[in-house]
Scaffold this active site. Sequence first.
Site, PDB file in Angstrom:
ATOM      1  N   SER A   1       0.819  -1.213   0.000  1.00 55.71           N
ATOM      2  CA  SER A   1       0.000   0.000   0.000  1.00 55.71           C
ATOM      3  C   SER A   1       0.858   1.272   0.000  1.00 55.71           C
ATOM      4  O   SER A   1       1.556   1.554  -0.961  1.00 55.71           O
ATOM      5  CB  SER A   1      -0.952  -0.042   1.195  1.00 55.71           C
ATOM      6  OG  SER A   1      -1.914   0.976   1.131  1.00 55.71           O
TER       7      SER A   1
ATOM      8  N   ASP B   1      10.195   4.931 -10.268  1.00 59.52           N
ATOM      9  CA  ASP B   1       9.760   5.433 -11.578  1.00 59.52           C
ATOM     10  C   ASP B   1      10.391   6.773 -11.929  1.00 59.52           C
ATOM     11  O   ASP B   1      10.616   7.079 -13.099  1.00 59.52           O
ATOM     12  CB  ASP B   1       8.234   5.566 -11.616  1.00 59.52           C
ATOM     13  CG  ASP B   1       7.539   4.228 -11.850  1.00 59.52           C
ATOM     14  OD1 ASP B   1       8.237   3.205 -11.841  1.00 59.52           O
ATOM     15  OD2 ASP B   1       6.304   4.215 -12.026  1.00 59.52           O
TER      16      ASP B   1
ATOM     17  N   LYS C   1      -0.712  -4.280  -2.954  1.00 60.89           N
ATOM     18  CA  LYS C   1      -1.989  -3.771  -2.453  1.00 60.89           C
ATOM     19  C   LYS C   1      -2.173  -2.358  -3.001  1.00 60.89           C
ATOM     20  O   LYS C   1      -1.647  -1.400  -2.459  1.00 60.89           O
ATOM     21  CB  LYS C   1      -1.993  -3.784  -0.923  1.00 60.89           C
ATOM     22  CG  LYS C   1      -3.376  -3.638  -0.288  1.00 60.89           C
ATOM     23  CD  LYS C   1      -3.820  -2.204  -0.159  1.00 60.89           C
ATOM     24  CE  LYS C   1      -5.137  -2.080   0.597  1.00 60.89           C
ATOM     25  NZ  LYS C   1      -5.608  -0.675   0.648  1.00 60.89           N
TER      26      LYS C   1
END
Length: 541
Positions: free
Chosen positions: A305, A316, A330
């Site tokens: 999460s 990224d 999640k």
Amino acid sequence: MFKNTLSYLKWLIAPSLIGRVGVGLLLLCLSLETSAQFRINLGKNSPMSKLQYAEMAINNLYVDSVNEEKLVEDAIRGMLKELDPHSSYSTPQEVKALNEPLQGNFDGIGVQFNMIDDTLLVIQPTTKGPSEKVGILAGDRIITVNDTSIAGVKMPRNEIMKRLRGPRGTKVKLGIKRRSVAETLFFTVTRDKIPVKSIDAVYMIRPGVGYIRIENFGATTYTEFMAGLATLQEQGMESLILDLQENGGGYLEAAVRIANEFLEDNDLIVYTEGNKQKRRDYLADGSGSLKKGRVVVLVNEFSASAAEIVTGAIQDQDRGIVVGRRSFGKGLVQRPIDLPDESMIRLTVAHYYTPSGRCIQKPYKKGELKEYEQDFENRLKHGELTNRDSIHFSDSLRYETLRKHRTVYGGGGIMPDEFVPLDTLQYTRFHRQLAAKNIIINNNLRYIDNNRKQLRNKYKSFELFNREFEVPQTLIDTILVDAEKEKVKPKDDDELQRTLPYLRLQLKALVARDLWDMSEYFQIMNERNDIVQRALEVIQQ
């Protein structure tokens, strides 16, 4: 009874929601009559009417008495069970228990404790907390609460907690047994707000390399993080290892604020989008204090999460390297919907996506939770946790990082840049059984209880302790004797010899934790953590 479903709906969302879920959600609910997006058919053949009629019929006509509250709760759980793995219903008691670790505080007496021989043993009173202020010490045993015995009566842990906790400002009388004092001591403690830390460890793991381990993302995480960061920078930190292993997530806002510290102005951190929810972007504002210097983020199969949001953003945006094993996956956004009795529905309304567009959520089938819950076992069975070559991604899941255009993959969770296999030999079968039977922790507590004063006098600093302390053979022998009593035995001498080095390390770390805190525990354990050690190699290259 309510005249119609709309009356019931309006009662359901009435004033108790204001200030908890927010005015926006309240207005959304009240607009159900007219909004085309949320229009509900209130006719006699509507699903809502059917549900209401069924509840009325059971409550008024069923042959035996029924618990109407449980009936409604079961119906809610039944509906949510058919959706996704993370939409859920919680009772008022469960809501309180779930929120406390994230809210940053609770009302209580301020002690860290554990149970030994059915007696509450104080490990440490909270610094400047209510118990420390009245003179309660580490090693004290709390035997009575308001003249009710809690020692030797096999009282459930949650019942003891209920007696110790209470609203701020209320008083509780504690009966204490203390070593070297014959009579019972009595202290009246005024309950207060007790801070709950969400950061386990902050220290310089190597010259120039700082280390911060975040347990979860709560209301105070960002403040704790910045305080820890300032301490490390004062000690000459140039690079940072951010440890998110076993971090199960928490508040989105906390994750966004911490990711913001690493990124440039207008960098995308994460975005959310759902069938009924428009895309929402969370962007960095350029004010971060960690935009320079090397960064390594640690994750494993239990990182989830909010931990995956931070990791995905740093990966990224090519701000740092991710080391470890593929994270949990999640990536479903839950909206909390408070009900009038303080119970709560957490309803999934959107997905999380990393800056490159990867969906964090791993695949699932609606209503089928068993396979989803067995994901760890399936990963282990298929070799994913022990061999990178066992992990296969289709070309459709291929993405690129935004600056260096490195290949990353979607399909659920964050795949690290540097894979570290799970060492299945580190925890022998014998060690797992010792832990499962609480033999390790109970013997550690007894050892600390019997030797706390001597250890404090001998080791004036953690550095001295870490350098010189060795687990005594008598403690190992006692553990082996207790294990035999519980019919826990090593398969052979080879298994025993493979167990002992890690057992000694763990015991040393537990003693350090009880004499100091969790940061000292991890300073010891990290020297045998393969993911941490690989991170050190990466960051020092």
